[in-house]
Every structure is written in structure tokens, then in C-alpha cells.
Design an enzyme around this catalytic site. Structure first.
Site, PDB file in Angstrom:
ATOM      1  N   GLN A 253     133.617 -36.179  93.552  1.00 18.43           N
ATOM      2  CA  GLN A 253     133.583 -34.889  92.853  1.00 18.43           C
ATOM      3  C   GLN A 253     133.297 -33.758  93.831  1.00 18.43           C
ATOM      4  O   GLN A 253     133.899 -32.684  93.765  1.00 18.43           O
ATOM      5  CB  GLN A 253     132.502 -34.922  91.769  1.00 18.43           C
ATOM      6  N   HIS A 256     136.161 -31.951  95.901  1.00 13.31           N
ATOM      7  CA  HIS A 256     137.060 -30.953  95.325  1.00 13.31           C
ATOM      8  C   HIS A 256     136.894 -29.568  95.954  1.00 13.31           C
ATOM      9  O   HIS A 256     137.872 -28.910  96.318  1.00 13.31           O
ATOM     10  CB  HIS A 256     136.788 -30.806  93.821  1.00 13.31           C
ATOM     11  N   GLU A 319     132.201 -31.142  82.343  1.00 17.92           N
ATOM     12  CA  GLU A 319     133.657 -31.306  82.351  1.00 17.92           C
ATOM     13  C   GLU A 319     133.993 -32.798  82.288  1.00 17.92           C
ATOM     14  O   GLU A 319     134.811 -33.228  81.469  1.00 17.92           O
ATOM     15  CB  GLU A 319     134.227 -30.689  83.629  1.00 17.92           C
ATOM     16  N   HIS A 320     133.394 -33.579  83.171  1.00 15.83           N
ATOM     17  CA  HIS A 320     133.562 -35.035  83.185  1.00 15.83           C
ATOM     18  C   HIS A 320     132.210 -35.675  82.920  1.00 15.83           C
ATOM     19  O   HIS A 320     131.212 -35.294  83.543  1.00 15.83           O
ATOM     20  CB  HIS A 320     134.062 -35.532  84.545  1.00 15.83           C
ATOM     21  N   ASP A 351     141.851 -38.330  86.601  1.00 15.87           N
ATOM     22  CA  ASP A 351     142.427 -37.282  87.447  1.00 15.87           C
ATOM     23  C   ASP A 351     143.896 -37.545  87.744  1.00 15.87           C
ATOM     24  O   ASP A 351     144.672 -36.610  87.961  1.00 15.87           O
ATOM     25  CB  ASP A 351     141.664 -37.195  88.778  1.00 15.87           C
ATOM     26  N   HIS A 410     145.672  -6.822  43.985  1.00 15.86           N
ATOM     27  CA  HIS A 410     145.769  -8.263  44.192  1.00 15.86           C
ATOM     28  C   HIS A 410     145.744  -8.986  42.848  1.00 15.86           C
ATOM     29  O   HIS A 410     146.513  -9.924  42.608  1.00 15.86           O
ATOM     30  CB  HIS A 410     144.596  -8.758  45.058  1.00 15.86           C
TER      31      HIS A 410
END
Length: 419
Positions: A253, A256, A319-320, A351, A410
Site C-alpha cells: 500500500q 502507491h 478504502e481497503h 487491484d 394539485h
């Protein structure tokens, strides 16, 4: 790297871990300036900003078909096989998500339903810069095409020579992209949001990016998927988990981006120590060591009871989320972009090739947004077929509520039908 019991985190430490979107406000000024320039000057601004930020002269903004054909021929056949294999899995997963039109009778004479309509044009942002991301081309284009979007435009930054990475071009082609544009950054978001002489205006923009791209998506005034910034993983693991697996996933991770976040929460102090030793031991052999070391400054190994670990994860809304526990805790997880269960489900699988989508909300936005899926590429219209007997059965309710709101016209729209 922060190493501490969850119960002993200070307010500042907790805030630093939980508040991950603070950089957006800092870049609104320059982002807005670029957006306005592209909106006003079109292709000329795209060329200017590409030269300024990517150091690339681009004559043709759209990648010609011949270049894409050449890319397909130049990419190693084994890599093409892997791209096609991943694409097949991604397509199958998203085909299972597709919503279909439906209608049924809810009461005598009242038929209600839903109509699904694909968007006309979608822009897919595929990052470049430190690395090429052909997998993101697959993840953004395939679900759009599965959903039935008419035209998908990929925007991705060129290298200094003005060309797009052949692997990214091959992935875009395999995924079914209709056009590829060699423009990145805020200027790419502006091009897709407002349209230029070359780039058509789209109905929606999807895809991850850095803080500038994320901010541009949020302020450009066009529909987007969700904020998707620097990547992050949170791992819940107990004493049964393998330290080498966890260390490898945290390092992966961190690879990245310098702003990526890796966190382990565990009820096992012994596991926490083992993971820290494993990370230190493995760092020396990593290719992207400088990025990983910088990213690991944002990392944390936190200890506490399993209940505290789950509570922290739900507050963090990662996120993960990886779960490596003997106890089944999935039913207690409230917020996560994508969940990986068991020792043989690393984030890397999602991924690239398992089939689930890796374009996911970050910075805690998993509390309110879902990861990219086919519903992002359609609109849903409610449908009503009401017969006379059906209207009669609800007419008094309509008239009574309309009169209570002071909307007599209406009410009269129903009364005229009753007569």
C-alpha cells in the site's frame, strides 16, 4: 510510524489518522485557475498546461488509432494475456451488478416501476506520473461499457516525449474505450467537464487522482463518482494472522504514493511487534524504497481489544479493509470501500484481477459513497401506470395532503378526473 494502543491515542493523533481530506482546501486556488483557463481557451490551454506540468509538447491531443494499434503490437503477449484475463473477470463481476428495468402492480390499478438509462458520455481519468496504471483503465472503462454508456473518453497524462504508455493504451483498447486523450491533471478534468475543440463534454467523470485531480472533480460542476485520493488500507488481524502477509500488504500500500496510508489494528501485541520487525526487514529489498519510507510515516500499528479494533475501523472507513481474524466479524463492519477476507485475499487481488473494482472512496468517504460500480453510469427513472380505479383508491389522500399544503391546483388535478 505510529505504534500505540488505540485507547492511548491523543486527540491530535486520532484527528491526524481520521481526517485525511484536509489537503483539498489548500489547492482550490490553483485548481480553479486552471479550470477557468481551460474553459476559456480550450485546446490551447491543454497544450500549455501539458508542457508546464508534464514537460511534453503535444500536437495531436487525441491519441490516433494508429498509435493504439502500434501499442497493441508492442506490448508483450504475456502481458496482453494478463490484461485480457483481468478484463474478463472485471467484466463478469460488473455484469452481475447491472440493474434492469422492472414494473409491477403494487395495488389494484397502480403499476409502479423503474427504468434504467445509461449515460451518454463518461470521462475516465487514468493517472500517470510516478507509474502507469493500465489496471485503472480496465476498472473505469469496463463498468461504463457494461452499463451501456454510449461514449467513454479516457484522459491520461503523457510522458515527456508526448506519448502515452503503450500498456495503458492497450488496456484502454481492451476495456472498450472510444477515445484516448493524452492530457492529465486538473486540465484533463476541465477538458472533460467543459469540452474543448478536441475533447467532448461528458455527463460524468470517474477515476482516482492526486489531491489536485480530486479537488478539480469536486469543484468542476459536473457529476463525479466520489472523492478518490491517495490510497489506504486498514488491516484487522488477530494472533492467528501471519506477520509476513500483513507486512507485505502494508508495504504494498505504501508503494502507491508518499501520501498513502497503511494501518494495522490488532488485539495481539505480539503480532504488532512481529509486523514491525517484518516491515523493517523487508524494506531494504523494495524497488520504490524512497516512496515507501515516506508513506510509512503515515502508517500506524495500533493495539486494543477486537471490539476496539472494529470500532476504530468503522470510524476510519478505509478504502481497503483486510480482515484476518479467526472470529467472523464481517457483520459488524459498517464502512469500507472494498473488503478482503482471509489470509489469501490481499488488496493486490482486487487491484488487478479478482474482478472487483479498485476505484474506491478514500479519506473516510466510504461512510457515504460506494466504490465504482455500474450504477454510477446510469440514471434511474421511476415509472407510474395508474388506472382509473387506482387513482380513485388514493384520490382522497392526494386531495387531503395537497389542500393541507395549500396547493389546491394539485388537488383539482385529481378532482377533475374524479368527475
Amino acid at each position: 510510524m505510529l505504534i500505540k494502543p488505540i485507547s492511548q491515542l491523543s486527540e491530535d493523533e486520532t484527528a491526524k489518522l481520521l481526517n485525511r481530506s484536509t489537503g483539498l482546501q489548500d489547492v482550490i486556488g490553483p485548481v480553479s485557475s486552471i479550470l477557468k483557463d481551460v474553459k476559456r481557451n480550450g485546446d490551447a490551454a491543454l497544450r500549455e498546461f501539458t508542457l508546464q506540468f508534464d514537460r511534453a509538447h503535444i500536437d495531436k491531443i487525441e491519441v490516433p488509432g494508429d498509435d493504439i494499434d502500434a501499442a497493441m503490437l508492442s506490448v508483450d503477449k504475456k502481458l496482453l494475456f494478463h490484461l485480457n484475463n483481468a478484463a474478463s473477470n472485471i467484466r463478469a463481476f460488473h455484469e452481475a451488478q447491472v440493474s434492469k428495468d422492472w414494473i409491477r402492480e403494487f395495488a389494484p390499478g397502480i403499476w409502479l416501476g423503474q427504468r434504467i438509462t445509461p449515460l451518454g458520455a463518461v470521462g475516465a481519468y487514468v493517472p500517470g506520473g510516478r507509474a502507469s496504471y493500465p489496471s485503472t483503465a480496465l476498472m473505469t472503462v469496463i463498468p461504463a461499457k457494461v452499463a451501456g454508456v454510449g461514449e467513454v473518453i479516457v484522459c491520461t497524462p503523457p510522458g515527456p516525449d508526448g506519448t502515452v504508455n503503450p500498456l495503458t493504451l492497450a488496456a484502454a483498447h481492451i476495456a472498450g474505450a472510444d477515445r484516448v486523450v493524452r492530457v492529465g491533471g486538473v486540465q484533463a478534468i476541465a477538458a472533460m467537464a467543459y469540452g474543448t475543440e478536441t475533447v467532448p463534454q461528458v455527463d460524468k467523470i470517474v477515476g482516482p487522482g492526486n489531491v489536485y485531480v480530486t479537488t478539480a472533480k469536486m469543484v468542476c460542476g459536473v457529476a463525479i463518482d466520489f472523492p478518490a485520493g491517495p490510497s489506504e488500507v486498514l488491516i484487522i488481524a488477530d494472533a492467528s494472522a501471519r506477520a509476513d502477509f500483513i507486512a507485505s500488504d502494508m508495504i504494498a500500500q505504501a508503494e502507491h504514493d508518499p501520501n498513502a496510508v497503511s494501518i494495522l489494528v490488532t488485539p495481539s501485541g505480539e503480532l504488532a511487534e512481529k509486523v514491525k520487525r517484518e516491515i523493517d526487514m523487508r524494506l531494504e529489498n523494495e524497488v520504490r524504497m524512497d516512496i515507501i519510507r515516506k508513506s510509512l510515516e503515515n502508517a500506524a500499528i495500533l493495539t486494543g481489544t477486537l471490539d476496539e479494533c472494529i470500532e476504530f475501523s468503522n470510524k476510519f472507513a478505509p478504502e481497503h479493509l483486510e480482515i484476518m481474524t479467526e472470529q467472523d466479524i464481517i457483520s459488524r463492519i459498517k464502512h469500507a470501500g472494498s473488503i478482503f477476507i482471509g489470509p489469501y485475499a490481499p488488496v493486490s487481488a482486487g487491484d488487478y484481477a479478482s474482478g472487483t473494482n479498485h476505484v474506491l472512496p478514500t479519506a473516510g468517504y466510504a461512510r457515504m459513497f460506494s466504490g465504482l460500480n455500474t450504477d454510477h453510469f446510469v440514471t434511474k427513472s421511476s415509472v407510474q401506470i395508474i388506472e382509473k380505479k387506482g387513482l380513485e383508491s388514493i384520490s382522497e389522500a392526494i386531495i387531503g395532503l395537497a389542500e393541507a399544503e395549500g396547493l389546491s391546483a394539485h388537488a383539482n388535478a385529481v378532482r377533475v378526473r374524479k368527475k
